[in-house]
Design a protein around this motif. Sequence first.
Motif, PDB file in Angstrom:
ATOM      1  N   UNK A   1       7.616  -2.146  -0.061  1.00 25.59           N
ATOM      2  CA  UNK A   1       7.724  -3.411  -0.796  1.00 25.59           C
ATOM      3  C   UNK A   1       6.382  -4.132  -0.900  1.00 25.59           C
ATOM      4  N   UNK A   2       5.306  -3.364  -0.768  1.00 22.34           N
ATOM      5  CA  UNK A   2       3.963  -3.920  -0.934  1.00 22.34           C
ATOM      6  C   UNK A   2       3.516  -3.717  -2.386  1.00 22.34           C
ATOM      7  N   UNK A   3       2.975  -4.762  -2.991  1.00 22.24           N
ATOM      8  CA  UNK A   3       2.576  -4.682  -4.401  1.00 22.24           C
ATOM      9  C   UNK A   3       1.061  -4.693  -4.594  1.00 22.24           C
ATOM     10  N   UNK A   4       0.309  -4.985  -3.544  1.00 14.68           N
ATOM     11  CA  UNK A   4      -1.167  -4.967  -3.630  1.00 14.68           C
ATOM     12  C   UNK A   4      -1.721  -4.688  -2.242  1.00 14.68           C
ATOM     13  N   UNK A   5      -2.770  -3.857  -2.171  1.00 12.92           N
ATOM     14  CA  UNK A   5      -3.365  -3.511  -0.880  1.00 12.92           C
ATOM     15  C   UNK A   5      -4.877  -3.691  -1.019  1.00 12.92           C
ATOM     16  N   UNK A   6      -5.401  -4.784  -0.520  1.00 15.53           N
ATOM     17  CA  UNK A   6      -6.824  -5.091  -0.694  1.00 15.53           C
ATOM     18  C   UNK A   6      -7.673  -4.332   0.329  1.00 15.53           C
ATOM     19  N   UNK A   7      -8.975  -4.256   0.045  1.00 16.09           N
ATOM     20  CA  UNK A   7      -9.885  -3.584   0.984  1.00 16.09           C
ATOM     21  C   UNK A   7      -9.960  -4.346   2.303  1.00 16.09           C
ATOM     22  N   UNK A   8      -9.845  -5.690   2.252  1.00 10.49           N
ATOM     23  CA  UNK A   8      -9.875  -6.481   3.483  1.00 10.49           C
ATOM     24  C   UNK A   8      -8.687  -6.135   4.382  1.00 10.49           C
ATOM     25  N   UNK A   9      -7.509  -5.998   3.766  1.00  6.78           N
ATOM     26  CA  UNK A   9      -6.324  -5.637   4.545  1.00  6.78           C
ATOM     27  C   UNK A   9      -6.457  -4.221   5.095  1.00  6.78           C
ATOM     28  N   UNK A  10      -6.994  -3.302   4.284  1.00  9.00           N
ATOM     29  CA  UNK A  10      -7.171  -1.931   4.768  1.00  9.00           C
ATOM     30  C   UNK A  10      -8.098  -1.897   5.978  1.00  9.00           C
ATOM     31  N   UNK A  11      -9.127  -2.720   5.942  1.00  2.00           N
ATOM     32  CA  UNK A  11     -10.032  -2.784   7.091  1.00  2.00           C
ATOM     33  C   UNK A  11      -9.302  -3.185   8.363  1.00  2.00           C
ATOM     34  N   UNK A  12      -8.364  -4.136   8.246  1.00  2.00           N
ATOM     35  CA  UNK A  12      -7.587  -4.546   9.422  1.00  2.00           C
ATOM     36  C   UNK A  12      -6.675  -3.417   9.898  1.00  2.00           C
ATOM     37  N   UNK A  13      -6.067  -2.696   8.966  1.00  2.00           N
ATOM     38  CA  UNK A  13      -5.224  -1.559   9.354  1.00  2.00           C
ATOM     39  C   UNK A  13      -6.065  -0.475  10.047  1.00  2.00           C
ATOM     40  N   UNK A  14      -7.294  -0.274   9.558  1.00  2.00           N
ATOM     41  CA  UNK A  14      -8.170   0.729  10.190  1.00  2.00           C
ATOM     42  C   UNK A  14      -8.498   0.333  11.630  1.00  2.00           C
ATOM     43  N   UNK A  15      -8.801  -0.953  11.822  1.00  2.00           N
ATOM     44  CA  UNK A  15      -9.090  -1.411  13.173  1.00  2.00           C
ATOM     45  C   UNK A  15      -7.880  -1.304  14.082  1.00  2.00           C
ATOM     46  N   UNK A  16      -6.699  -1.601  13.529  1.00  2.00           N
ATOM     47  CA  UNK A  16      -5.454  -1.499  14.288  1.00  2.00           C
ATOM     48  C   UNK A  16      -5.199  -0.047  14.696  1.00  2.00           C
ATOM     49  N   UNK A  17      -5.397   0.869  13.759  1.00  2.00           N
ATOM     50  CA  UNK A  17      -5.201   2.289  14.075  1.00  2.00           C
ATOM     51  C   UNK A  17      -6.162   2.735  15.179  1.00  2.00           C
ATOM     52  N   UNK A  18      -7.406   2.308  15.094  1.00  2.00           N
ATOM     53  CA  UNK A  18      -8.393   2.681  16.104  1.00  2.00           C
ATOM     54  C   UNK A  18      -7.936   2.235  17.498  1.00  2.00           C
ATOM     55  N   UNK A  19      -7.423   1.017  17.584  1.00  2.00           N
ATOM     56  CA  UNK A  19      -6.957   0.510  18.885  1.00  2.00           C
ATOM     57  C   UNK A  19      -5.733   1.290  19.355  1.00  2.00           C
ATOM     58  N   UNK A  20      -4.851   1.640  18.433  1.00  2.00           N
ATOM     59  CA  UNK A  20      -3.663   2.420  18.808  1.00  2.00           C
ATOM     60  C   UNK A  20      -4.051   3.808  19.311  1.00  2.00           C
ATOM     61  N   UNK A  21      -4.952   4.460  18.585  1.00  2.00           N
ATOM     62  CA  UNK A  21      -5.369   5.815  18.978  1.00  2.00           C
ATOM     63  C   UNK A  21      -6.048   5.787  20.346  1.00  2.00           C
ATOM     64  N   UNK A  22      -6.856   4.753  20.594  1.00  2.00           N
ATOM     65  CA  UNK A  22      -7.530   4.632  21.898  1.00  2.00           C
ATOM     66  C   UNK A  22      -6.527   4.479  23.043  1.00  2.00           C
ATOM     67  N   UNK A  23      -5.335   3.953  22.724  1.00  2.00           N
ATOM     68  CA  UNK A  23      -4.297   3.817  23.753  1.00  2.00           C
ATOM     69  C   UNK A  23      -3.192   4.860  23.570  1.00  2.00           C
ATOM     70  N   UNK A  24      -3.587   6.027  22.984  1.00  2.00           N
ATOM     71  CA  UNK A  24      -2.712   7.195  22.808  1.00  2.00           C
ATOM     72  C   UNK A  24      -1.541   6.921  21.865  1.00  2.00           C
ATOM     73  N   UNK A  25      -1.720   6.027  20.906  1.00  2.00           N
ATOM     74  CA  UNK A  25      -0.723   5.792  19.875  1.00  2.00           C
ATOM     75  C   UNK A  25      -1.216   6.272  18.523  1.00  2.00           C
ATOM     76  N   UNK A  26      -0.607   5.792  17.464  1.00  2.00           N
ATOM     77  CA  UNK A  26      -1.057   6.160  16.118  1.00  2.00           C
ATOM     78  C   UNK A  26      -0.430   5.200  15.115  1.00  2.00           C
ATOM     79  N   UNK A  27      -0.930   5.247  13.892  1.00  2.00           N
ATOM     80  CA  UNK A  27      -0.412   4.432  12.798  1.00  2.00           C
ATOM     81  C   UNK A  27      -0.347   5.295  11.554  1.00  2.00           C
TER      82      UNK A  27
END
Length: 264
Positions: free
Chosen positions: A55-81
């Motif tokens: 249900x997302x209609x727009x995905x900006x580069x700023x938001x993608x940057x936050x998702x990338x940082x979130x994924x990095x933190x998850x992977x460092x703690x043995x998770x994933x996104x």
Amino acid sequence: MESMRIEIWQTQDTPNTTVLHVINELDGASVEKLNEVFDEVLHKYPRYVIADLSQVTLFSSAALGRFMGFKKRLVESKGDLVFTGLTLDIRTQLSSLGAFKIFESYPNVRSAVNAYKWEHEGISQSLTLSFPPELHFVPPVRQLVSRIAKQKGYSSRDSFRLETIVDEVCNNAVEHGDADAYRDIELFLGIDREKVEIKVINTSNPAKVEVLKQLSNSISKTAVPQLDDKRGRGLTLIKMLSNNLSIDFSENGTTVHVTRLRGD
């Protein structure tokens, strides 16, 4: 336009995963809200996270940057996104931003959960099918098994060997089964990250059962298969390509059970 919001889901069926259902535009104004939700997930929820973007209609580069940082933190703690439910527009936007070099995507949440179970919980998956005892049905059956193995990450070598095993077992079931029984051949396929199990059941031909029993006993006692034997070459080949081969003869029919370990 209603501002972006995120619903956090957990179900009994997926206790080890967290689903973020994202609604509306992921624009620059959504960044602060994203940071709040990501911090909450990292502190309170399982760290295999599925972001449902249906249900997302727009995905900006700023938001993608936050998702990338979130994924990095998850992977460092043995998770994933991972992402799911991408519309064509959102997929195009993410592709232009190079997101798929970092994120995996799945058609829906169920597919992502199944992928998680496969990768992290060692859950096996299975397929059961039946087909008439006729030789022209064997090629599509063996090709199906090969494609499944490749889709699950098995090598081309493993897939080819599995295809050969299925070809030999099914051809034997057709050629040595009871043609007058009018019973379909049944094939069970069980697959996980470590091994594949194949079971083929057909109606025994009473006139051939004793010969098949002798061949089975002979092959099971032979450590090194003898390829120059005139009989039982198919069974010999199956034994060479598998890690375990057993044949059961009962009133329910002949059952060939083969196990092959991945990469062996």
